[in-house]
Design a protein around this motif. Structure first.
Motif, PDB file in Angstrom:
ATOM      1  N   VAL A   1      39.290  37.839  25.048  1.00  0.00           N
ATOM      2  CA  VAL A   1      37.879  37.463  25.041  1.00  0.00           C
ATOM      3  C   VAL A   1      37.056  38.495  24.275  1.00  0.00           C
ATOM      4  N   GLU A   2      36.086  37.999  23.507  1.00  0.00           N
ATOM      5  CA  GLU A   2      35.157  38.853  22.767  1.00  0.00           C
ATOM      6  C   GLU A   2      33.750  38.658  23.326  1.00  0.00           C
ATOM      7  N   GLU A   3      32.882  39.621  23.060  1.00  0.00           N
ATOM      8  CA  GLU A   3      31.525  39.537  23.591  1.00  0.00           C
ATOM      9  C   GLU A   3      30.822  38.261  23.139  1.00  0.00           C
ATOM     10  N   ASP A   4      31.057  37.858  21.888  1.00  0.00           N
ATOM     11  CA  ASP A   4      30.412  36.650  21.364  1.00  0.00           C
ATOM     12  C   ASP A   4      30.955  35.372  22.003  1.00  0.00           C
ATOM     13  N   ASP A   5      32.093  35.466  22.701  1.00  0.00           N
ATOM     14  CA  ASP A   5      32.671  34.289  23.358  1.00  0.00           C
ATOM     15  C   ASP A   5      31.892  33.884  24.608  1.00  0.00           C
ATOM     16  N   LEU A   6      31.081  34.795  25.133  1.00  0.00           N
ATOM     17  CA  LEU A   6      30.383  34.532  26.381  1.00  0.00           C
ATOM     18  C   LEU A   6      28.935  34.142  26.115  1.00  0.00           C
ATOM     19  N   VAL A   7      28.583  32.935  26.529  1.00  0.00           N
ATOM     20  CA  VAL A   7      27.232  32.393  26.350  1.00  0.00           C
ATOM     21  C   VAL A   7      26.602  32.241  27.725  1.00  0.00           C
ATOM     22  N   ARG A   8      25.412  32.788  27.880  1.00  0.00           N
ATOM     23  CA  ARG A   8      24.750  32.767  29.196  1.00  0.00           C
ATOM     24  C   ARG A   8      24.609  31.342  29.725  1.00  0.00           C
ATOM     25  N   ALA A   9      24.963  31.130  31.000  1.00  0.00           N
ATOM     26  CA  ALA A   9      24.871  29.822  31.647  1.00  0.00           C
ATOM     27  C   ALA A   9      23.951  29.929  32.862  1.00  0.00           C
ATOM     28  N   ALA A  10      23.701  28.798  33.507  1.00  0.00           N
ATOM     29  CA  ALA A  10      22.806  28.769  34.668  1.00  0.00           C
ATOM     30  C   ALA A  10      23.388  29.588  35.810  1.00  0.00           C
ATOM     31  N   ALA A  11      22.501  30.281  36.513  1.00  0.00           N
ATOM     32  CA  ALA A  11      22.905  31.103  37.657  1.00  0.00           C
ATOM     33  C   ALA A  11      22.803  30.304  38.950  1.00  0.00           C
ATOM     34  N   GLY A  12      23.442  30.815  39.972  1.00  0.00           N
ATOM     35  CA  GLY A  12      23.310  30.268  41.318  1.00  0.00           C
ATOM     36  C   GLY A  12      22.858  31.368  42.262  1.00  0.00           C
ATOM     37  N   VAL A  13      22.467  30.995  43.471  1.00  0.00           N
ATOM     38  CA  VAL A  13      22.129  31.991  44.490  1.00  0.00           C
ATOM     39  C   VAL A  13      22.903  31.670  45.761  1.00  0.00           C
ATOM     40  N   ARG A  14      23.621  32.656  46.270  1.00  0.00           N
ATOM     41  CA  ARG A  14      24.409  32.512  47.498  1.00  0.00           C
ATOM     42  C   ARG A  14      23.537  32.887  48.685  1.00  0.00           C
ATOM     43  N   ALA A  15      23.478  32.011  49.675  1.00  0.00           N
ATOM     44  CA  ALA A  15      22.739  32.290  50.907  1.00  0.00           C
ATOM     45  C   ALA A  15      23.684  32.995  51.876  1.00  0.00           C
ATOM     46  N   GLN A  16      23.637  34.324  51.887  1.00  0.00           N
ATOM     47  CA  GLN A  16      24.549  35.120  52.703  1.00  0.00           C
ATOM     48  C   GLN A  16      23.842  35.637  53.949  1.00  0.00           C
ATOM     49  N   ALA A  17      24.337  35.265  55.115  1.00  0.00           N
ATOM     50  CA  ALA A  17      23.754  35.760  56.372  1.00  0.00           C
ATOM     51  C   ALA A  17      24.228  37.189  56.629  1.00  0.00           C
ATOM     52  N   VAL A  18      23.278  38.045  57.013  1.00  0.00           N
ATOM     53  CA  VAL A  18      23.564  39.444  57.316  1.00  0.00           C
ATOM     54  C   VAL A  18      23.055  39.743  58.717  1.00  0.00           C
ATOM     55  N   LEU A  19      23.906  40.335  59.555  1.00  0.00           N
ATOM     56  CA  LEU A  19      23.519  40.676  60.916  1.00  0.00           C
ATOM     57  C   LEU A  19      22.660  41.935  60.931  1.00  0.00           C
ATOM     58  N   ARG A  20      22.039  42.210  62.054  1.00  0.00           N
ATOM     59  CA  ARG A  20      21.155  43.372  62.186  1.00  0.00           C
ATOM     60  C   ARG A  20      21.884  44.683  61.907  1.00  0.00           C
ATOM     61  N   ASP A  21      23.194  44.728  62.239  1.00  0.00           N
ATOM     62  CA  ASP A  21      23.951  45.969  62.031  1.00  0.00           C
ATOM     63  C   ASP A  21      24.481  46.106  60.607  1.00  0.00           C
ATOM     64  N   GLY A  22      24.116  45.176  59.724  1.00  0.00           N
ATOM     65  CA  GLY A  22      24.542  45.251  58.335  1.00  0.00           C
ATOM     66  C   GLY A  22      25.817  44.507  58.012  1.00  0.00           C
ATOM     67  N   THR A  23      26.403  43.856  59.014  1.00  0.00           N
ATOM     68  CA  THR A  23      27.627  43.089  58.782  1.00  0.00           C
ATOM     69  C   THR A  23      27.325  41.830  57.983  1.00  0.00           C
ATOM     70  N   LEU A  24      28.095  41.616  56.927  1.00  0.00           N
ATOM     71  CA  LEU A  24      28.022  40.363  56.183  1.00  0.00           C
ATOM     72  C   LEU A  24      28.810  39.319  56.963  1.00  0.00           C
TER      73      LEU A  24
END
Length: 405
Positions: free
Chosen positions: A338-361
């Motif tokens: 793979v070369e740098e020019d091979d990568l074309v920016r695509a749409a992003a997503g957002v992950r809804a990650q729950a985090v507990l009060r103690d920092g646990t994912l």
């Protein structure tokens, strides 16, 4: 509108969120209890506009997840059911299999542990040596790999649309919720931004990125907060470099799978995602900032504890976000051509990650109940794969609440 005990109800079950989990729940209720009136409220003008429609389209096998966990059980079952659903409704899909590739000696014990986990979860796994990798992926390099035959791809947006149609539910789009009045002895009344009031006997919260906020609007403390992580993708300009799905060996301490390569139903190949904190629940780019949401996230003690625990991972993800060269470097570990020019920016997503009060994912699906309410509080990947079993479980709880209401 039906009157029960003097109260005028618009529906029996009111589902918040028309992502794949919310629509699967509506579908499951219709199958389990025909005649139950379901209304789905969605703030967007159509279904599957966020996590469902912005992921890589992979039907996961379930190999990564702790044996006995909801993720493991529902992903294994859900992968088979999703493939069958797509075939039944004529939705684009394919069972492609995938490679998980070790590129460093330090990864070999983790790769072997995945083989054991796959076998415990009932997943067919084949171990490959370095020379065998090229039989499946001629351009991919590694020390060893495993092939997981049951992994596939599909069009989850089309699945969500079909679930909505087949559910028989009333789907109300453009219905953003601003207030919820939950009375245990009577039911739930929801006020939308348009000024409409919708009354139901039981509420089901499948609001994804806003699931914790909807729980609090209902009057239930979720015990966790959604922390949004943006997943940034590129598209491969030379898709012929990759035949199918190629993944690195994940770190079991971090619930993200690393930068991988996935060929979609349309033949394009997506590369990514990395995972960086977003400055808004729907922060699909660095320029999307919602101060109230960002401050609310920062105010949760678990965010700082999580940061202290995973800062090394986070620094690497941020570096790949701001530096395309660093991203390319990560991809070249698997795909040296793979070369740098091979990568074309695509749409992003957002992950809804729950985090507990103690920092646990939170590393499993999290479903909690309140009076006349069921809340899906953590349903990131592989929730799309597992959506049919998740929907049945949420439907079971909602119908039980309906009976006891």
């Amino acid at each position: 509108m039906v009157h029960v005990s003097g109260v005028a109800y618009d529906c029996d079950v009111l589902v918040v969120g028309a992502g794949i989990v919310g629509l699967s729940t509506a579908y499951a209720i219709g199958r389990a209890a025909p005649g139950t009136r379901v209304t789905v409220l969605e703030k967007e003008p159509g279904p599957a506009r966020h996590q469902t429609g912005r992921n890589s389209g992979v039907v996961h096998s379930g190999i990564y997840y702790r044996p006995g966990s909801l993720k493991a059980r529902y992903a294994v079952r859900g992968a088979a059911e999703m493939t069958k659903f797509c075939a039944e409704y004529g939705i684009g899909h394919a069972v492609t299999g995938k490679l998980i590739v070790a590129t460093e000696r330090a990864e070999l014990p983790r790769l072997h542990a995945l083989v054991q986990r796959g076998r415990e979860n009932g997943i067919p796994v084949r171990e490959l040596g370095a020379a065998q990798i090229t039989q499946y992926e001629p351009e991919v390099r590694g020390l060893a790999a495993i092939r997981v035959r049951t992994t596939g791809i599909c069009d989850y947006t089309a699945v969500a649309r079909e679930l909505g149609r087949a559910s028989g539910a009333e789907l109300r789009y453009g219905a953003r919720i601003v207030r919820i009045d939950r009375r245990p002895e009577r039911g739930v009344a929801v006020l939308t931004a348009r000024g409409d009031v919708v009354r139901g006997r039981v509420l089901v919260n499948c609001a994804g990125l806003y699931s914790d906020e909807v729980a609090r609007l209902t009057g239930d403390e979720p015990g966790a907060r959604i922390v949004p992580f943006r997943g940034e993708y590129y598209e491969l300009a030379r898709p012929e470099l990759v035949r199918g799905l190629v993944y690195p060996v994940p770190d079991p301490a971090f619930p993200f799978l690393g930068v991988h390569l996935t060929r979609g139903i349309d033949g394009s190949v997506h590369v990514g995602p990395n995972a960086v904190p977003a400055l808004a629940r729907e922060g699909y780019g660095w320029g999307v900032v919602r101060p109230r949401e960002a401050l609310s996230t920062a105010a949760w003690p678990g965010v700082w504890r999580m940061g202290g625990r995973h800062w090394r991972h986070g620094a690497g993800e941020l570096r790949r976000s701001v530096s395309k060269a660093a991203f390319v470097e990560a991809v070249r570990r698997l795909l040296p051509a793979v070369e740098e020019d091979d990568l074309v920016r695509a749409a992003a997503g957002v992950r809804a990650q729950a985090v507990l009060r103690d920092g646990t994912l939170v590393d499993d699906f999290l479903i909690r109940e309140g009076a006349r309410a069921v809340h899906v509080l953590n349903a990131p990947s592989p929730a799309a794969t597992a959506s049919l079993p998740i929907g049945r479980e949420v439907a079971r709880r909602a119908l039980a609440a309906l009976v006891s209401a």
